[in-house]
Write a protein that holds these residues in place. Structure first.
Motif, short mmCIF file in Angstrom:
data_model
loop_
_atom_site.label_atom_id
_atom_site.label_comp_id
_atom_site.label_asym_id
_atom_site.label_seq_id
_atom_site.Cartn_x
_atom_site.Cartn_y
_atom_site.Cartn_z
N TYR A 9 -8.55 45.68 -24.43
CA TYR A 9 -7.52 44.80 -24.97
C TYR A 9 -6.96 43.87 -23.88
CZ TYR A 9 -7.34 47.88 -29.11
OH TYR A 9 -7.65 48.61 -30.24
N HIS A 10 -6.75 44.45 -22.70
CA HIS A 10 -6.21 43.66 -21.59
C HIS A 10 -7.18 42.54 -21.22
CE1 HIS A 10 -3.35 43.27 -18.21
NE2 HIS A 10 -4.41 42.87 -17.52
N PHE A 29 -2.35 41.64 -25.41
CA PHE A 29 -1.54 42.30 -24.38
C PHE A 29 -0.54 43.28 -25.00
CE2 PHE A 29 -2.40 38.35 -21.66
CZ PHE A 29 -3.39 39.00 -20.92
N LEU A 30 -0.01 42.93 -26.16
CA LEU A 30 0.90 43.85 -26.84
C LEU A 30 0.17 45.11 -27.30
CD1 LEU A 30 3.09 41.37 -28.92
CD2 LEU A 30 3.89 42.90 -27.08
N LYS A 31 -1.10 44.97 -27.72
CA LYS A 31 -1.89 46.15 -28.08
C LYS A 31 -2.14 47.01 -26.85
CE LYS A 31 -4.34 44.49 -32.19
NZ LYS A 31 -5.65 44.31 -32.84
N ALA A 32 -2.48 46.38 -25.73
CA ALA A 32 -2.69 47.13 -24.48
C ALA A 32 -1.40 47.82 -24.06
CB ALA A 32 -3.18 46.19 -23.38
N LEU A 33 -0.28 47.12 -24.23
CA LEU A 33 1.03 47.69 -23.87
C LEU A 33 1.32 48.92 -24.71
CD1 LEU A 33 3.83 47.51 -22.46
CD2 LEU A 33 4.53 45.98 -24.32
N SER A 48 0.54 45.04 -18.32
CA SER A 48 0.66 44.33 -19.60
C SER A 48 1.94 43.50 -19.65
CB SER A 48 0.64 45.33 -20.76
OG SER A 48 -0.60 46.00 -20.83
N CYS A 49 3.03 44.06 -19.14
CA CYS A 49 4.29 43.30 -19.12
C CYS A 49 4.16 42.05 -18.26
CB CYS A 49 5.42 44.18 -18.58
SG CYS A 49 5.95 45.48 -19.72
N GLY A 50 3.47 42.19 -17.11
CA GLY A 50 3.27 41.02 -16.25
C GLY A 50 2.49 39.93 -16.94
N GLN A 51 1.44 40.31 -17.67
CA GLN A 51 0.64 39.31 -18.38
C GLN A 51 1.41 38.70 -19.54
OE1 GLN A 51 -1.98 39.22 -15.65
NE2 GLN A 51 -2.19 37.91 -17.44
N ARG A 71 10.91 43.89 -16.62
CA ARG A 71 10.44 45.22 -17.04
C ARG A 71 9.31 45.68 -16.12
NH1 ARG A 71 8.10 47.18 -22.96
NH2 ARG A 71 7.77 49.35 -22.34
N ALA A 72 8.40 44.77 -15.79
CA ALA A 72 7.31 45.12 -14.87
C ALA A 72 7.86 45.52 -13.51
CB ALA A 72 6.35 43.94 -14.73
#
Length: 203
Positions: A9-10, A29-33, A48-51, A71-72
């Motif tokens: 996903y990422h 990215f939300l799925k990876a998160l 994921s938060c960074g991306q 958050r990251a």
């Protein structure tokens, strides 16, 4: 990122972001998160938060970008991942700079540069020096801008990064053209004292 699905996903998010399909990138990215949270993979969540922060910045949704980057940072600081934190600090500096919050931009750029210097990653630190120079130009602090640009170019040349050194050289000579006439000779002399060659044309 742990887990094959989260990693896939990422990567799909990165591909979509590269193609400037930002909504699709955000979905991946939300799925990876979500998987990272489910697996309690803190560093995966931070990535994921960074991306997501990167995507939001490119969409000029600065409030969302700041939320994701902070958050990251919270996770990276907790895990004592100083390298990752420095990257996030640099991005927060760029975000603050975009918002013309010059005080916050300087704080984050310096925080990033200090960590990179402590880790002897001077090539990466040079990216923060360049941003600090650009920030100083915006603040019309010509002396500080010259110092940062020169430090950046010297560092990049030591690491044989000719491409980025050329870009920062252009930034320096744009500064020379922008500065009041009485500063021009002083700025050029500082450039020469650093052992740096003048480009064939500065016009």
């Amino acid at each position: 990122i742990k887990g094959s699905r989260a990693g896939t996903y990422h990567q799909l998010g990165l591909v979509a972001e590269e193609r400037e399909d930002f909504e699709l990138a955000k979905e991946w990215f939300l799925k990876a998160l979500a998987l990272g949270e489910s697996d309690r993979d803190e560093l995966g969540v931070a990535s994921s938060c960074g991306q997501l922060g990167s995507v939001a910045t490119r969409q000029r949704d600065f409030d969302a970008a700041e939320k994701w980057y902070l958050r990251a940072v919270a996770i990276l600081e907790k895990r004592d991942d100083q390298h990752g934190a420095a990257l996030a600090y640099h991005q927060l500096g760029i975000l603050a700079h975009e918002r013309s919050d010059f005080g916050a931009a300087g704080y984050w750029y310096l925080k990033a540069a200090e960590i990179k210097e402590r880790q002897h990653d001077l090539h990466s630190a040079a990216f923060s020096y360049n941003q600090l120079g650009k920030l100083a130009v915006d603040l019309r602090d010509f002396d500080a801008a010259a110092s940062y640009f020169i430090k950046c170019v010297v560092t990049l040349l030591r690491h044989n990064d000719q491409h980025r050194a050329a870009i920062t050289t252009e930034n320096f000579f744009a500064l020379v053209r922008l500065a009041p006439a009485e500063f021009e000779a002083q700025l050029l002399e500082r450039w020469r004292q650093a052992g740096l060659p003048e480009p064939t044309s500065t016009s």
